[in-house]
Design a protein around this motif. Sequence first.
Motif, short mmCIF file in Angstrom:
data_model
loop_
_atom_site.label_atom_id
_atom_site.label_comp_id
_atom_site.label_asym_id
_atom_site.label_seq_id
_atom_site.Cartn_x
_atom_site.Cartn_y
_atom_site.Cartn_z
N GLN A 108 0.81 -1.22 0.00
CA GLN A 108 0.00 0.00 0.00
C GLN A 108 0.84 1.27 0.00
O GLN A 108 0.41 2.30 -0.50
CB GLN A 108 -0.89 0.04 1.24
CG GLN A 108 -1.78 -1.16 1.41
CD GLN A 108 -3.01 -1.05 0.55
OE1 GLN A 108 -3.70 -0.04 0.61
NE2 GLN A 108 -3.25 -2.05 -0.27
N GLY A 109 2.00 1.19 0.60
CA GLY A 109 2.85 2.37 0.65
C GLY A 109 2.38 3.43 1.64
O GLY A 109 1.47 3.19 2.43
N VAL A 110 3.01 4.59 1.55
CA VAL A 110 2.71 5.69 2.47
C VAL A 110 1.30 6.21 2.20
O VAL A 110 0.95 6.48 1.06
CB VAL A 110 3.74 6.83 2.27
CG1 VAL A 110 3.36 8.05 3.09
CG2 VAL A 110 5.14 6.34 2.64
N ILE A 131 9.69 0.60 9.62
CA ILE A 131 9.44 -0.81 9.36
C ILE A 131 8.51 -0.97 8.18
O ILE A 131 7.51 -0.26 8.08
CB ILE A 131 8.84 -1.49 10.61
CG1 ILE A 131 9.90 -1.51 11.73
CG2 ILE A 131 8.35 -2.90 10.31
CD1 ILE A 131 9.47 -2.18 12.99
N MET A 132 8.89 -1.88 7.27
CA MET A 132 8.03 -2.15 6.13
C MET A 132 7.35 -3.49 6.41
O MET A 132 8.02 -4.49 6.65
CB MET A 132 8.86 -2.21 4.86
CG MET A 132 8.03 -2.43 3.64
SD MET A 132 8.88 -1.92 2.14
CE MET A 132 10.43 -2.72 2.33
N THR A 133 6.01 -3.49 6.41
CA THR A 133 5.28 -4.69 6.85
C THR A 133 4.72 -5.51 5.69
O THR A 133 4.70 -5.07 4.55
CB THR A 133 4.10 -4.30 7.74
OG1 THR A 133 3.22 -3.47 6.99
CG2 THR A 133 4.54 -3.57 8.98
N VAL A 144 10.01 -0.05 -4.42
CA VAL A 144 9.21 1.16 -4.63
C VAL A 144 8.84 1.79 -3.29
O VAL A 144 9.00 2.99 -3.07
CB VAL A 144 7.91 0.83 -5.40
CG1 VAL A 144 7.04 2.06 -5.56
CG2 VAL A 144 8.25 0.20 -6.73
N ILE A 145 8.38 0.94 -2.37
CA ILE A 145 7.90 1.47 -1.09
C ILE A 145 9.05 2.01 -0.23
O ILE A 145 8.90 3.04 0.41
CB ILE A 145 7.10 0.39 -0.30
CG1 ILE A 145 5.96 -0.17 -1.15
CG2 ILE A 145 6.56 0.96 1.00
CD1 ILE A 145 4.95 0.81 -1.66
N ILE A 448 3.66 11.43 -5.12
CA ILE A 448 4.36 10.58 -4.16
C ILE A 448 5.30 9.64 -4.91
O ILE A 448 6.42 9.41 -4.51
CB ILE A 448 3.36 9.77 -3.32
CG1 ILE A 448 2.64 10.73 -2.38
CG2 ILE A 448 4.05 8.67 -2.56
CD1 ILE A 448 1.81 10.03 -1.36
N ASP A 449 4.79 9.06 -5.97
CA ASP A 449 5.65 8.25 -6.84
C ASP A 449 5.01 8.27 -8.22
O ASP A 449 4.13 9.09 -8.48
CB ASP A 449 5.83 6.84 -6.28
CG ASP A 449 4.50 6.12 -6.07
OD1 ASP A 449 3.54 6.41 -6.81
OD2 ASP A 449 4.43 5.27 -5.17
N GLU A 450 5.39 7.32 -9.08
CA GLU A 450 4.90 7.37 -10.44
C GLU A 450 3.39 7.37 -10.56
O GLU A 450 2.83 8.00 -11.42
CB GLU A 450 5.48 6.21 -11.25
CG GLU A 450 6.76 6.61 -11.93
CD GLU A 450 7.64 5.41 -12.19
OE1 GLU A 450 7.08 4.36 -12.54
OE2 GLU A 450 8.85 5.54 -12.02
N ASP A 451 2.73 6.61 -9.68
CA ASP A 451 1.29 6.60 -9.89
C ASP A 451 0.45 7.01 -8.69
O ASP A 451 -0.73 6.73 -8.64
CB ASP A 451 0.82 5.25 -10.46
CG ASP A 451 1.33 4.09 -9.66
OD1 ASP A 451 1.59 3.04 -10.23
OD2 ASP A 451 1.49 4.27 -8.44
#
Length: 609
Positions: A108-110, A131-133, A144-145, A448-451
């Motif tokens: 899901q990202g930020v 932490i990336m969950t 990406v995240i 935030i990023d590409e999409d």
Amino acid sequence: FPPELIRNFSIIAHIDHGKSTLADRLLEETGVLTGKNNRSQFLDKLKVEQERGITVKAQTCAMFYTTDDGKTYLLNLIDTPGHVDFNYEVSRSLAACSSVLLLVDSSQGVQAQTLANYYLAIEQDLTIIPIMTKIDQQSSQPDVISAQMEQLLGVENKDILPISAKTGINCDQVIPRIIENGSKPSGLVEAPLKALLFDSWYDEYFGVICMVYVVDGQLKIGQTLISAYTKKAYEILQVGIMHPEQVVTNALFTGQVGYIVCNMRTAAEARVGDTLYRKDQPIDKPLPGFKPAKPMVFAGVFPLDSENDFDKLKDTIEKLCLTDSSVHITRENSGALGMGFRCGFLGLLHMDVFKQRLEQEFGTETIITTPTVVYKVAYADGKEKLVENPNEFPDSFMTRKNGLSANDAVAVYEPIVVATIVCPEKYFLSVINLCNERRGEQKDIVNIDEDRVSIHYIMPLNEIIHDFFDRLKSLTQGYATLDYEESGYQQTEMVKLNVMINKESVDALSFIVPKDQSQFKAREIVEKLRKQISRQMYEVSIQCAVGVKVIASETLKAFRKDVTAKCYGGDITRKRKLLDKQKEGKKKMKQIGSVHIPQEAFLSVFKVD
Ligand code: GDP
Ligand code: MG
């Protein structure tokens, strides 16, 4: 435990990013939850929370962990709610922490609440452990995240710990990170006691229980404490830690978090944000408190049967307020609905949760009126008044400059918020349209990023509380996330719509709408009521007016509904059954003058669609 061996931390994340699951893991790993009492999502205690999978009230739990070099650490996990309505609870929980685990879902990202919570943590100067969950998920995009996290959360790639709380990957590294990178409490061991009261609740058996964070000094059973806020004195009757239930320790030392029971009689005395100090060790100044929780959304709560159920509703509400001191309660008397309460909530979800608790935990059937924000009305004499009930809203505003009398209303201001919406770029236009439709004013847009984009809008709170979140979710197939922050007041043009049934004004149905939408809204209400009020024995007129000017109306023709007509012959029992049924139906109605209004009619008016 000396402060070097204490770590107080909190887990912050956007809702559903895995906070409760990770918390359970940590509790298991430190043996707090064992096979026997292992109940999933331990920290989500309240029934509503378990049902909705959200945390409303913060819970705290102590854990012990021994490192390879043989040192035993005391870790206090202070849970925080993940929803915008409860940002206030988040910041007060963070006040007892030195570090936070900031979780971001690896697919899901930020999201909007990731950012909001991140800013709350930064404001309080906390050490951030990124932490990336959920890295076990097929849809994970770790590269990406993590790039996103680097860019938006100011963390370094090498510091991000990828985990899966579900499968357990890397979960054993979480606590070592907290010990190594997390800060220790910074209080003074030798200084006079200063304890921050950061949460409280009411226990049937013990009475008021306060959660405290011992910032400086030490706290022991038998001490007499003074509340910096009320100057009242209390004797400490019990002291301990939550592990996970109350465990008596008789003392709490610098940097520790725990509970105390003292001779407080009501939950209102336990003022969150208060500083407690020893009677024999006065302090020069209290700890910085918190802004008190400010109710943003108000609604009337009435018993369905006002004659018989008022006392029951009163007891019920009083009990609920013992566990949730952020609900603001005053008496309200409505011509149409009888005696009830005006309740102030932090937001719509908060109101929903309250309503659900009211119904579930106590089984009282209630009517809740249309939620409204708090307007500020300015009068000719320069005075201002806060209006949280449409009935107190002026019927008209004077535009003349001269010849005004002191209590003529001249202007109205409404609360505004800054909304942050994060969504995939392809929904960008629909979101912008929705915000514009809801009187929003664009502030900025960041990629935030590409999409994905993050959109900032300045919007009236009134627009947000009426169905905005659901619309946003459906427009973006559930992908958009929302957070908002209050941002003062702004002048606006609003009018009050009065609903009249057979020329009798129904106070509970009046509400406030933007002036340029009044015609449309009036039509809508009248239509809804016409559909809902079953035909009566007499003609019924339904009108909607601004001041005394009727702007929409409908008339229902007289009609006698005879439910027994079908039962010709002598089938008395059947007839009686039908009549009983009809009687029961009547109970669910509110009588306004000679007209019965079904409860659904109220609800339909209160719902936006
Ligand atoms: P919270 O709202 O942040 O407390 O999130 P929860 O801990 O309640 O988790 C939300 C959902 O994600 C639940 O259905 C969990 O089972 C699921 N979940 C949590 N952690 C993981 C994980 O590491 N991997 C996977 N696949 N699912 C997870
Ligand atoms: Mg949760």
